[in-house]
Design a protein around this motif. Structure first.
Motif, PDB file in Angstrom:
ATOM      1  N   ASP A  38       0.834  -1.208   0.000  1.00 41.52           N
ATOM      2  CA  ASP A  38       0.000   0.000   0.000  1.00 41.52           C
ATOM      3  C   ASP A  38       0.867   1.255   0.000  1.00 41.52           C
ATOM      4  N   ALA A  39       1.937   1.235   0.810  1.00 40.77           N
ATOM      5  CA  ALA A  39       2.823   2.393   0.882  1.00 40.77           C
ATOM      6  C   ALA A  39       3.529   2.622  -0.452  1.00 40.77           C
ATOM      7  N   ARG A  40       3.915   1.539  -1.104  1.00 35.12           N
ATOM      8  CA  ARG A  40       4.615   1.669  -2.386  1.00 35.12           C
ATOM      9  C   ARG A  40       3.690   2.231  -3.459  1.00 35.12           C
ATOM     10  N   LEU A  41       2.454   1.750  -3.506  1.00 32.31           N
ATOM     11  CA  LEU A  41       1.511   2.280  -4.478  1.00 32.31           C
ATOM     12  C   LEU A  41       1.267   3.767  -4.251  1.00 32.31           C
ATOM     13  N   ALA A  42       1.156   4.156  -2.971  1.00 27.78           N
ATOM     14  CA  ALA A  42       0.955   5.573  -2.651  1.00 27.78           C
ATOM     15  C   ALA A  42       2.157   6.407  -3.090  1.00 27.78           C
ATOM     16  N   ARG A  43       3.377   5.879  -2.885  1.00 30.19           N
ATOM     17  CA  ARG A  43       4.583   6.590  -3.292  1.00 30.19           C
ATOM     18  C   ARG A  43       4.658   6.707  -4.811  1.00 30.19           C
ATOM     19  N   GLU A  44       4.218   5.679  -5.511  1.00 27.89           N
ATOM     20  CA  GLU A  44       4.218   5.749  -6.975  1.00 27.89           C
ATOM     21  C   GLU A  44       3.282   6.849  -7.459  1.00 27.89           C
ATOM     22  N   VAL A  45       2.096   6.928  -6.874  1.00 29.52           N
ATOM     23  CA  VAL A  45       1.150   7.990  -7.258  1.00 29.52           C
ATOM     24  C   VAL A  45       1.760   9.354  -6.950  1.00 29.52           C
ATOM     25  N   GLU A  46       2.416   9.464  -5.798  1.00 32.23           N
ATOM     26  CA  GLU A  46       3.044  10.730  -5.419  1.00 32.23           C
ATOM     27  C   GLU A  46       4.133  11.124  -6.407  1.00 32.23           C
ATOM     28  N   ALA A  47       4.922  10.155  -6.846  1.00 32.79           N
ATOM     29  CA  ALA A  47       6.057  10.452  -7.719  1.00 32.79           C
ATOM     30  C   ALA A  47       5.659  10.614  -9.188  1.00 32.79           C
ATOM     31  N   PHE A  48       4.694   9.792  -9.645  1.00 33.81           N
ATOM     32  CA  PHE A  48       4.412   9.731 -11.084  1.00 33.81           C
ATOM     33  C   PHE A  48       2.986  10.117 -11.457  1.00 33.81           C
ATOM     34  N   GLY A  49       2.119  10.316 -10.464  1.00 34.60           N
ATOM     35  CA  GLY A  49       0.728  10.635 -10.759  1.00 34.60           C
ATOM     36  C   GLY A  49      -0.140   9.424 -10.998  1.00 34.60           C
ATOM     37  N   VAL A  50       0.450   8.236 -10.931  1.00 33.38           N
ATOM     38  CA  VAL A  50      -0.269   7.003 -11.229  1.00 33.38           C
ATOM     39  C   VAL A  50       0.542   5.844 -10.665  1.00 33.38           C
ATOM     40  N   ASP A  51      -0.133   4.745 -10.284  1.00 26.35           N
ATOM     41  CA  ASP A  51       0.610   3.594  -9.767  1.00 26.35           C
ATOM     42  C   ASP A  51       0.795   2.546 -10.857  1.00 26.35           C
ATOM     43  N   HIS A  52       1.656   1.548 -10.562  1.00 22.90           N
ATOM     44  CA  HIS A  52       2.020   0.588 -11.613  1.00 22.90           C
ATOM     45  C   HIS A  52       0.854  -0.308 -12.022  1.00 22.90           C
ATOM     46  N   ALA A  53      -0.137  -0.492 -11.134  1.00 24.59           N
ATOM     47  CA  ALA A  53      -1.291  -1.308 -11.513  1.00 24.59           C
ATOM     48  C   ALA A  53      -2.083  -0.628 -12.632  1.00 24.59           C
ATOM     49  N   GLN A  54      -2.255   0.691 -12.512  1.00 24.87           N
ATOM     50  CA  GLN A  54      -2.951   1.431 -13.570  1.00 24.87           C
ATOM     51  C   GLN A  54      -2.140   1.427 -14.859  1.00 24.87           C
ATOM     52  N   ILE A  55      -0.832   1.581 -14.722  1.00 26.47           N
ATOM     53  CA  ILE A  55       0.028   1.541 -15.912  1.00 26.47           C
ATOM     54  C   ILE A  55      -0.085   0.182 -16.587  1.00 26.47           C
ATOM     55  N   GLY A  56      -0.142  -0.876 -15.767  1.00 22.68           N
ATOM     56  CA  GLY A  56      -0.300  -2.215 -16.321  1.00 22.68           C
ATOM     57  C   GLY A  56      -1.572  -2.335 -17.139  1.00 22.68           C
ATOM     58  N   GLN A  57      -2.658  -1.736 -16.656  1.00 24.79           N
ATOM     59  CA  GLN A  57      -3.905  -1.772 -17.426  1.00 24.79           C
ATOM     60  C   GLN A  57      -3.723  -1.089 -18.773  1.00 24.79           C
ATOM     61  N   TRP A  58      -3.074   0.070 -18.780  1.00 29.28           N
ATOM     62  CA  TRP A  58      -2.865   0.777 -20.050  1.00 29.28           C
ATOM     63  C   TRP A  58      -2.011  -0.044 -21.011  1.00 29.28           C
ATOM     64  N   VAL A  59      -0.963  -0.665 -20.470  1.00 33.13           N
ATOM     65  CA  VAL A  59      -0.097  -1.473 -21.326  1.00 33.13           C
ATOM     66  C   VAL A  59      -0.891  -2.616 -21.957  1.00 33.13           C
ATOM     67  N   LEU A  60      -1.684  -3.304 -21.150  1.00 27.25           N
ATOM     68  CA  LEU A  60      -2.453  -4.435 -21.674  1.00 27.25           C
ATOM     69  C   LEU A  60      -3.506  -3.977 -22.666  1.00 27.25           C
TER      70      LEU A  60
END
Length: 580
Positions: free
Chosen positions: A473-495
């Motif tokens: 949970d902390a990592r996902l929050a840090r990703e949103v803070e750093a990039f505006g989006v977390d890797h799970a959402q990016i994964g959806q876009w990639v797929l």
């Protein structure tokens, strides 16, 4: 119960005198040195400390400095000669000393000073307890707010699974814009909540309008427009949500005053509402609708720029355009770019000639290679998109598959590869046991579920290394803070860029959040991920994160988890042995 006070002096006569002075009214502890005083303070809750300044080894001021750490609420008085007054006054100004008493002291004056010091102690103690009570109340209100948000997330997902994804993305974009505009952490927290809840009022919108696969009529649009005020009314009654309710109410006000519900314009519109409007519009533009395709990132930016000054606040649009990390992510997912050698690294197949069957097996064991094969196969217009890796390989044929395998190579990040294959095997076994997903689709999702994280590691290696070791949970929050989006959402876009249907890509986007996962298929992928990370079958069966209610949704028990973990290990040993 009498107060405990401590007197400290290295001269026995003074120590006895001070003890006699106070022992009738208080419980008196005595110490002949600073070291002895500190030992006693570790054992006793002392309300008042009176110490001489001039003592060997440790002065009175040094003692009070160290004592303030042990007993921060204890009141401190120092007895000193006139020659030390200046240094003591400085200590008083720094808050280390309550009062000073000069030698020779007057007994009655000292007794009165001590009495007032204890009154000060009671006052400070009351303030401290009030502060603690306020902190507990604040924590309770925040937990109530979080519970409310979780309940709303459940309701949004039950209403329309796409609304929940939209809410998460709008929240991330809004916080990134707000941080770019210099908002403080409290304002960012309120903005995050408001953006996540901005469509809460759509819970009351009829589904035949909300899910209509065509543009709305003017009458239907008027019904939808009621959602902002409805949402604000729902939030206004929740403690601590007043600012959030205001932001939600006005998030469809336009900068030129032509929006709703009040026709506010310019800076009369709350800043949070202006930010949410831009985030909301960008996500609507870049998300497919039943009656239109999604825009790409550049087209969406052009649309926002065209509306700056009329629909949107120009400063907010400019701030969004300056989110360089987010822009790089979106541009990297363009099908013609995503999957370049920079993402995959050096090939581990260099120098090896593989048969077609061996290449197909390699595709099923390499996440990035698998995604690129799907992308190439599904970009061809002569076939319907497929989710089956063997079929995608067959469409490409031996020559093209060989060229793609050679150009991309095997994914060089071994930890990702091993975990991805483990998650894929676990997902297949879970699908076979529960029948919630097609087994091949489940394997594919397990293999590709972390492809967004792989992309982030390739684009931002230093930032991602700094997040290693964090809880999920902390990592996902840090990703949103750093990039505006977390890797799970990016994964959806990639797929989605690889041609997979949204019914599958949405599973990747939501599978991390176990508390909000209501779709059994997303929960299946979450469980597969957890099993893949477990060190042993025993640990897989006893994981606390998987509560009985979560397992019941899948029709599983803890023995099933252990059995599947064992099956994953057997699969890995067999397949990796074949691949070498």
């Amino acid at each position: 119960m009498p107060y405990k006070i401590m007197v400290v002096d290295d001269e026995p006569a003074n120590l006895r005198l001070l003890e006699r002075l106070f022992r009738r009214d208080y419980e008196v502890l005595t110490a002949a040195s600073g070291a002895e005083a500190l030992r006693l303070l570790e054992q006793h809750n002392v309300a008042l400390l009176i110490t001489d300044q001039r003592m060997p080894s440790m002065t009175g001021l040094e003692l009070l400095q160290r004592a303030s750490v042990l007993r921060p609420h204890m009141v401190r008085i120092i007895i000193t000669g006139y020659t030390d007054v200046n240094s003591v006054i400085e200590a008083i100004n720094c808050g280390q000393v309550y009062k000073y008493v000069t030698k020779p002291w007057n007994n009655e004056d000292l007794r009165l000073t001590a009495s007032r010091a204890l009154e000060h102690y009671e006052s400070g103690k009351a303030r401290y307890e009030l502060t603690l009570a306020n902190q507990r109340l604040d924590a309770q209100l925040k937990e109530m707010g979080r519970g409310f948000v979780r309940a709303i997330a459940d309701a949004l997902e039950a209403k329309d699974e796409h609304i929940l994804g939209h809410a998460r993305r709008a929240s991330g974009y809004s916080v990134s814009i707000g941080r770019r505009l210099g908002l403080d952490e409290d304002a960012l927290e309120q903005l995050s909540l408001a953006a996540f809840l901005h469509d809460i009022g759509k819970i009351g919108t009829p589904e035949n309008i909300l899910l209509k696969p065509a543009p709305l009529t003017p009458e239907e649009r008027a019904v939808v427009q009621l959602h902002s005020e409805r949402g604000a009314r729902m939030l206004a009654s929740v403690p601590g949500m007043a600012d959030v309710a205001t932001a939600v109410r006005h998030h469809h006000e336009f900068y030129d005053g032509t929006g709703y519900p009040e026709g506010l314009g310019g800076e009369l519109i709350p800043l949070a509402s202006r930010i949410i409007l831009v985030a909301d519009a960008y996500d609507a533009l870049t998300s497919p609708r039943p009656f239109r395709e999604a825009c790409d990132h550049e087209t969406a930016l052009q649309t926002l720029a065209a509306g700056a000054g009329t629909k949107f606040d120009p400063a907010v649009v400019a701030a969004f355009n300056e989110l360089e990390a987010f822009a790089l992510i979106r541009r990297s997912i363009v099908p013609e770019i995503w999957g370049a050698p920079a993402l995959t690294g050096a090939s581990s197949l260099e120098g090896r000639r593989l048969s077609f069957a061996e290449m197909c097996r390699e595709v099923e064991m390499e996440p990035v290679l698998a995604a690129c094969v799907l992308r190439e196969a599904n970009m061809r217009g002569d076939h319907r998109p497929t989710t089956k890796l063997p079929e995608a390989c067959a469409r490409l044929g031996e020559g093209m598959l060989g060229a793609l395998t050679e150009s991309l190579g095997a994914q060089s990040r071994a930890p990702f590869r091993e975990h991805s294959v483990r998650a894929a095997a676990a997902a297949r076994l879970l699908a076979e046991r529960t029948s919630l997903l097609d087994a091949d689709d489940a394997y594919l999702l397990g293999l590709l579920h972390d492809v967004g994280e792989m992309l982030l590691h390739s684009l931002f290696p230093a930032e991602m290394r700094g997040m290693e070791g964090l809880e999920e949970d902390a990592r996902l929050a840090r990703e949103v803070e750093a990039f505006g989006v977390d890797h799970a959402q990016i994964g959806q876009w990639v797929l989605e860029s690889c041609g997979l249907p949204r019914t599958l890509t949405a599973i990747v986007q939501t599978h991390h959040d176990v508390l909000r996962v209501n779709a059994p298929s997303a929960l299946l992928l979450h469980v597969a991920n957890v099993i893949a990370r477990a060190d042993s079958s025993h640990k897989a069966a006893s994981l606390d994160v998987l509560g009985s209610d979560r397992l019941a949704m899948l029709g599983l028990n803890r023995t099933d988890l252990a059995t599947i973990h064992t099956g994953v290990n057997e699969y890995i040993e067999r397949e990796l042995a074949v691949l070498g």
